[in-house]
Structures are given as C-alpha cells and as structure tokens.
Motif scaffolding. Sequence first.
Motif, mmCIF file in Angstrom:
data_model
loop_
_atom_site.group_PDB
_atom_site.id
_atom_site.type_symbol
_atom_site.label_atom_id
_atom_site.label_comp_id
_atom_site.label_asym_id
_atom_site.label_seq_id
_atom_site.Cartn_x
_atom_site.Cartn_y
_atom_site.Cartn_z
ATOM 1 N N THR A 102 -7.188 10.669 -8.240
ATOM 2 C CA THR A 102 -7.292 11.251 -6.836
ATOM 3 C C THR A 102 -5.948 10.889 -6.076
ATOM 4 N N VAL A 103 -5.521 9.538 -6.155
ATOM 5 C CA VAL A 103 -4.473 9.037 -5.640
ATOM 6 C C VAL A 103 -3.091 9.658 -6.111
ATOM 7 N N ALA A 104 -3.153 9.968 -7.194
ATOM 8 C CA ALA A 104 -1.645 10.427 -7.784
ATOM 9 C C ALA A 104 -1.774 11.872 -7.312
ATOM 10 N N LEU B 296 1.987 15.222 -1.264
ATOM 11 C CA LEU B 296 2.791 14.518 -0.132
ATOM 12 C C LEU B 296 4.167 14.428 -0.660
ATOM 13 N N GLY B 297 4.733 14.700 -2.174
ATOM 14 C CA GLY B 297 5.917 14.702 -2.358
ATOM 15 C C GLY B 297 6.334 13.142 -2.849
ATOM 16 N N GLY C 248 1.035 -1.229 0.051
ATOM 17 C CA GLY C 248 -0.148 0.105 0.104
ATOM 18 C C GLY C 248 0.717 1.292 0.029
ATOM 19 N N SER C 249 0.089 2.425 0.069
ATOM 20 C CA SER C 249 1.000 3.600 -0.062
ATOM 21 C C SER C 249 0.091 4.686 0.871
ATOM 22 N N PRO C 250 0.936 5.880 1.557
ATOM 23 C CA PRO C 250 -0.021 6.678 2.400
ATOM 24 C C PRO C 250 -0.847 7.267 1.496
ATOM 25 N N ALA C 251 -0.769 7.804 0.263
ATOM 26 C CA ALA C 251 -1.698 8.248 -0.546
ATOM 27 C C ALA C 251 -2.846 7.531 -0.743
ATOM 28 N N SER C 252 -2.636 6.311 -1.028
ATOM 29 C CA SER C 252 -4.060 5.302 -1.119
ATOM 30 C C SER C 252 -4.769 5.260 0.187
#
Length: 310
Positions: free
Chosen positions: A42-44, A50-51, A27-31
């Motif tokens: 939206t995730v992108a 967030l950099g 996973g990723s913080p953005a997701s």
Amino acid sequence: MRRIPAALLTALGASIVIFVLMQLAPGSPASVLAGPDATPETVAAIERSLGLDKAAPVQYFDWLRGLVTGQLGDSLIYRQSIAELIGQRLESTIELAALAAILMCVIGIALGVLGGSSRSARVRATLDSAFSILLALPTYVTAVLLLLLFGVVWPDILPVSGETLLSESPGGALQSLILPAITLAIPHSAVIGRLLQTSMREAMHEDYVRAANAKGLTHRRVLWVHVLRNSMSTAVVVIGIRFGGLLGGAVLVEALFARNGVGQLLVQSVLSRDYFVVQDLILFAVVAAIVMQLISEMALAALDPRVRLK
C-alpha cells in the motif's frame, strides 16, 4: 539589476538545501498518508501515485517546475491545494509582519537617533542598558510577560489570543495585532537602534561634520541633514536583514497568541509530517527575505551616492 541573478542563485541554492533536508527527514509522506497499519504494498502504491518512487533529482525538478508554474501540489493532511491553503493563512501573517516591521523601524530608529544625538551621558547609559536587556530577552519570554500582563493584570484592555483580519474589522484587527507585533518587533528594533546609535556617534567625529560645524550650521541641521542621512545606510541594510527574522519569529508568536497564520500552518505541518507543505513554506520565507534584502539595497543606493558610484 546586477543583484537579481545573485538573488535567483541564492533562492535556487536554498531550494536545493530545503529539498535535501526534507528527503533526510524521518518517515515519508506515503507512510503518513497510508497510516501505521498499512502494508508495504500500500505504501509503495501511494509513493508511485505521488511520484516519490522517482529518483531524487527528478523529484526535485518536478517540484521546481511546479513552483515556477504555480502548481504547488496538494497537502497530504488537509487534502486541498497547497496554494489555496497558504492563501487562506497569508493575510494574517502579512498583517502581523507589516505591523511588526513598522514598529521595528519606528522604535529602532527613534531610539537610535535619541542615543546618537543626545549629549547626556545618563541618557546614553540608560539606552545602552535598555538595548542590552532587549537583545538578551528571548521572544517567547516577552510573549509570556505580555500574556500575563494583559491576560491577568489588565484583562480588558487588549485581547491576548485569536485574530481579526483587516478585511473583517480594521479596529478589531489592530487590537488583536498589537501584542504579537510588539513581541515580534522588540528584539529587532533593539538591533537597529544600537547600530544606528553607534553609527551616529562615529559620524559625529567625521571631517564633514567638523566642516559643517565650522560653516556655522546649527546642531539640528548638522544632525538631520548630514549625520543621520549618512548613518541611515547601516540601519537600512539591517532592516532588510531583520525582516527575515520577522518571518521566522512569526512561527513562535502565532502559536503563542493563537493566530491562524502561515507560521501556525508550518508548525502544524511539521508535527503532522506534511512535508510538501513544509518545504513550500520554508522556501516562501527564504524568497521573501531575499526580496526584502534586494529592496533594502535599492533604498541604500537611493540614500548613499557612494553605493551608486560603486
């Protein structure tokens, strides 16, 4: 002073390992922040804000720069500064670690001196068995036993959950700290006690002890002035190393005894995939362990002139 560059390099190497592991985590913080129904666009967009769209080395140096300047960023889940979030929980963990460290040293050194100085074979055999049991007893088993004992059998003696801080009530804080601190200290005190006992037994057969006995010194003076001081160098090094174990054990102990400390925050952040908080907390624990190791080496140099000569 010569140890400090090595300590800094160790902390830097640890930061690289922690960052890489966080990058490899699923996973990723953005997701996580966008939610399960978010579109890729939206995730992108969140990743750009967030950099996280930057190259990994750039993200690492941005994180490192923030650590040096005290800008730890914001938590994704709690929506507040990570520095403030850790600061709110730090007092609870420091109090727990401090009392556990005191108990670890007092119990470990007392048992080690008793086993190393006793001339009774029965006392030594009993202590050897006790050390084996304490070393083999997992922390969570000790916690569960204490929870059952003071939660069911003796429910009115000590609280088994919750916390009271020293700044609120010293008496209440001590009561809420006793059980988790004992749980945390027991396995580490067994390590210290066994090593100190072994070191003292070996020192009893050294030439300088024979010379001291030949001079007519009392057994007590030989034990406390010569044997214990030379044997304490081993215990001091182990105490510094085991302090890192105290911080690691605090994660489990705080969860079992419902303490709202940094360890509990780490568990909650892992479960919610708040990776920014996780990597800051893990690096904080590593740096604390490195600092304690440095302090133990300074104490060792003060106790043992041979270390200073090196």
